[in-house]
Write an enzyme that holds these catalytic residues in place. Structure first.
Site, short mmCIF file in Angstrom:
data_model
loop_
_atom_site.label_atom_id
_atom_site.label_comp_id
_atom_site.label_asym_id
_atom_site.label_seq_id
_atom_site.Cartn_x
_atom_site.Cartn_y
_atom_site.Cartn_z
N SER A 135 44.21 20.30 59.75
CA SER A 135 44.34 21.28 60.84
C SER A 135 45.11 20.59 61.95
CB SER A 135 42.95 21.67 61.34
OG SER A 135 43.05 22.38 62.56
N TYR A 148 34.27 20.04 64.50
CA TYR A 148 35.37 20.33 63.57
C TYR A 148 36.54 19.35 63.81
CZ TYR A 148 39.05 23.16 61.30
OH TYR A 148 40.08 23.60 60.52
N1 LIG Z 1 42.38 29.76 59.49
C1 LIG Z 1 42.83 28.88 60.36
O1 LIG Z 1 43.24 29.24 61.48
C2 LIG Z 1 42.90 27.41 60.00
C3 LIG Z 1 43.60 26.55 60.87
C4 LIG Z 1 43.67 25.21 60.55
C5 LIG Z 1 43.09 24.73 59.39
N2 LIG Z 1 42.42 25.57 58.57
C6 LIG Z 1 41.83 24.99 57.35
O2 LIG Z 1 42.17 25.80 56.25
C7 LIG Z 1 41.20 25.63 55.21
C8 LIG Z 1 40.83 26.99 54.65
O3 LIG Z 1 40.24 27.79 55.64
P1 LIG Z 1 40.54 29.36 55.80
O4 LIG Z 1 41.24 29.53 57.08
O5 LIG Z 1 41.12 29.90 54.56
O6 LIG Z 1 39.03 29.87 56.05
P2 LIG Z 1 38.05 30.81 55.17
O7 LIG Z 1 38.70 32.13 54.89
O8 LIG Z 1 36.77 30.78 55.94
O9 LIG Z 1 37.89 30.04 53.79
C9 LIG Z 1 37.14 28.86 53.71
C10 LIG Z 1 36.77 28.61 52.27
O10 LIG Z 1 36.03 27.39 52.23
C11 LIG Z 1 34.85 27.61 51.47
N3 LIG Z 1 33.80 26.68 51.83
C12 LIG Z 1 33.05 26.63 52.97
N4 LIG Z 1 32.12 25.69 52.87
C13 LIG Z 1 32.25 25.12 51.64
C14 LIG Z 1 31.55 24.10 50.92
N5 LIG Z 1 30.48 23.48 51.42
N6 LIG Z 1 31.97 23.80 49.67
C15 LIG Z 1 33.02 24.42 49.11
N7 LIG Z 1 33.71 25.40 49.72
C16 LIG Z 1 33.33 25.74 50.97
C17 LIG Z 1 34.49 29.06 51.78
O11 LIG Z 1 33.56 29.56 50.82
P3 LIG Z 1 32.46 30.70 51.20
O12 LIG Z 1 33.18 32.03 51.17
O13 LIG Z 1 31.46 30.56 50.12
O14 LIG Z 1 31.94 30.37 52.57
C18 LIG Z 1 35.87 29.70 51.68
O15 LIG Z 1 36.22 29.90 50.33
C19 LIG Z 1 40.04 24.85 55.84
O16 LIG Z 1 40.12 23.51 55.44
C20 LIG Z 1 40.30 24.98 57.33
O17 LIG Z 1 39.78 23.88 58.02
C21 LIG Z 1 42.31 26.91 58.84
#
Ligand SMILES: NC(=O)c1ccc[n+]([C@@H]2O[C@H](COP(=O)([O-])OP(=O)(O)OC[C@H]3O[C@@H](n4cnc5c(N)ncnc54)[C@H](OP(=O)(O)O)[C@@H]3O)[C@@H](O)[C@H]2O)c1
Length: 277
Positions: A135, A148
């Site tokens: 991130s 985070y």
């Molecule tokens: N969206 C943003 O603005 C943003 C910005 C910077 C970085 N990121 C990074 O992008 C990545 C993906 O996030 P996203 O934005 O796609 O969010 P998201 O839609 O909330 O997806 C997160 C995924 O991670 C899974 N997860 C959560 N806890 C877990 C665990 N203990 N073991 C295995 N899987 C787990 C969730 O599963 P469940 O559905 O079961 O909870 C979901 O499939 C993350 O690493 C996040 O830090 C996101």
């Protein structure tokens, strides 16, 4: 197909993981996509993806995942995209140590464990790509996101060290640094803040109310937010380029944050960051 490349993508129930798993499958990869809940397996399977249960907080599921992939592919694991994570919001002084431990259990220790278990398969073939969905908060700090931010700073430290240690081995490590991306991330973070932070009895109660109003959608829309396909664009570079980069910033705020941190004196930079949200 014997020449089909194999990738493990974690956190594919929504957002970046769901988008990238499908895009990789469409681009010819054999995709092993992980989710935590059985009800999330079906929609991935329907799209031709091999969906497997894995929760980073349960080490036995990490081992079972790696065993399953190795068994089905004859030990061929070309790439790993560590992606599944969550954000625990809340002021640092309001965070319980347990909430901080939980944040690291998923975002750091689980990723480390899976990476360690995959590396021997990559080493056997002297090739592999490890891509970490970090991130911008892995490089610059953000108020009320201390847990985070700390987890992603830790991930950055481990990953760039691993990149240096693997130099010359045929294995490459890259970090993707997204800014705001459309996904369930914010909704999941709202659940976590309510679960673990005493919002009303905090010195930050007023700020929490303001931030919650924004995160719940009654504040201004972030015009810099991109769809998860913006992450896929750089993921393909990290997976296919002869020289994958160490860092791939995604979105304008992420790129601006990196440049400002480089250019400004530290104190001025942190004062400026005080006013972002
Ligand atoms: N969206 C943003 O603005 C943003 C910005 C910077 C970085 N990121 C990074 O992008 C990545 C993906 O996030 P996203 O934005 O796609 O969010 P998201 O839609 O909330 O997806 C997160 C995924 O991670 C899974 N997860 C959560 N806890 C877990 C665990 N203990 N073991 C295995 N899987 C787990 C969730 O599963 P469940 O559905 O079961 O909870 C979901 O499939 C993350 O690493 C996040 O830090 C996101």
């Amino acid at each position: 197909m014997a020449d089909q490349r194999t990738i493990v993508v974690t956190g594919c129930s929504s957002g970046i993981g769901a988008c990238c798993a499908r895009a990789l499958e469409a681009d010819g990869w054999r995709v092993f996509a992980t989710v935590r809940k059985t009800e999330d397996l079906e929609s991935l399977k329907a799209d031709g993806i091999e969906a497997v249960l894995m929760d980073y907080t349960r080490p036995e599921t990490i081992t079972a995942l790696v065993d399953t992939v190795a068994e089905r592919t004859g030990g061929r694991i070309d790439a790993l995209f560590n992606n599944g994570a969550y954000g625990q919001p809340g002021a640092v002084e309001d965070l319980t140590t347990q909430a901080l431990r939980d944040q690291f259990e998923t975002n750091v220790f689980g990723w480390h464990e899976l990476t360690r278990q995959v590396i021997p398969y990559m080493r056997q073939r002297s090739q592999g790509r490890i891509v970490q969905c970090s991130s911008i908060l892995g490089l610059v700090p953000y108020r009320y996101r201390g847990a985070y931010t700390a987890s992603k700073f830790a991930l950055e430290g481990l990953s760039v060290t691993l990149r240096m240690e693997l130099q010359g081995s045929g294995l490459h490590v890259s970090l993707i640094e997204p800014g705001p991306i459309t996904s369930r991330f914010t909704a999941n973070a709202l659940t976590k803040i309510r679960e673990h932070i005493d919002l009303e009895n905090s010195p930050h109660a007023v700020e929490y109310r303001r931030q919650l109003a924004r995160l719940e959608g009654s504040g201004p829309v972030n015009r810099h937010k991109l769809g998860p396909e913006a992450v896929y664009a750089v993921l393909t570079h990290a997976l296919n380029s002869k020289n994958p980069k160490p860092h791939y910033p995604v979105t304008t705020p992420a790129k601006q944050g990196i440049w400002l941190k480089r250019l400004l004196p530290a104190d001025l930079f942190y004062r400026l960051m005080r006013w972002t949200d």
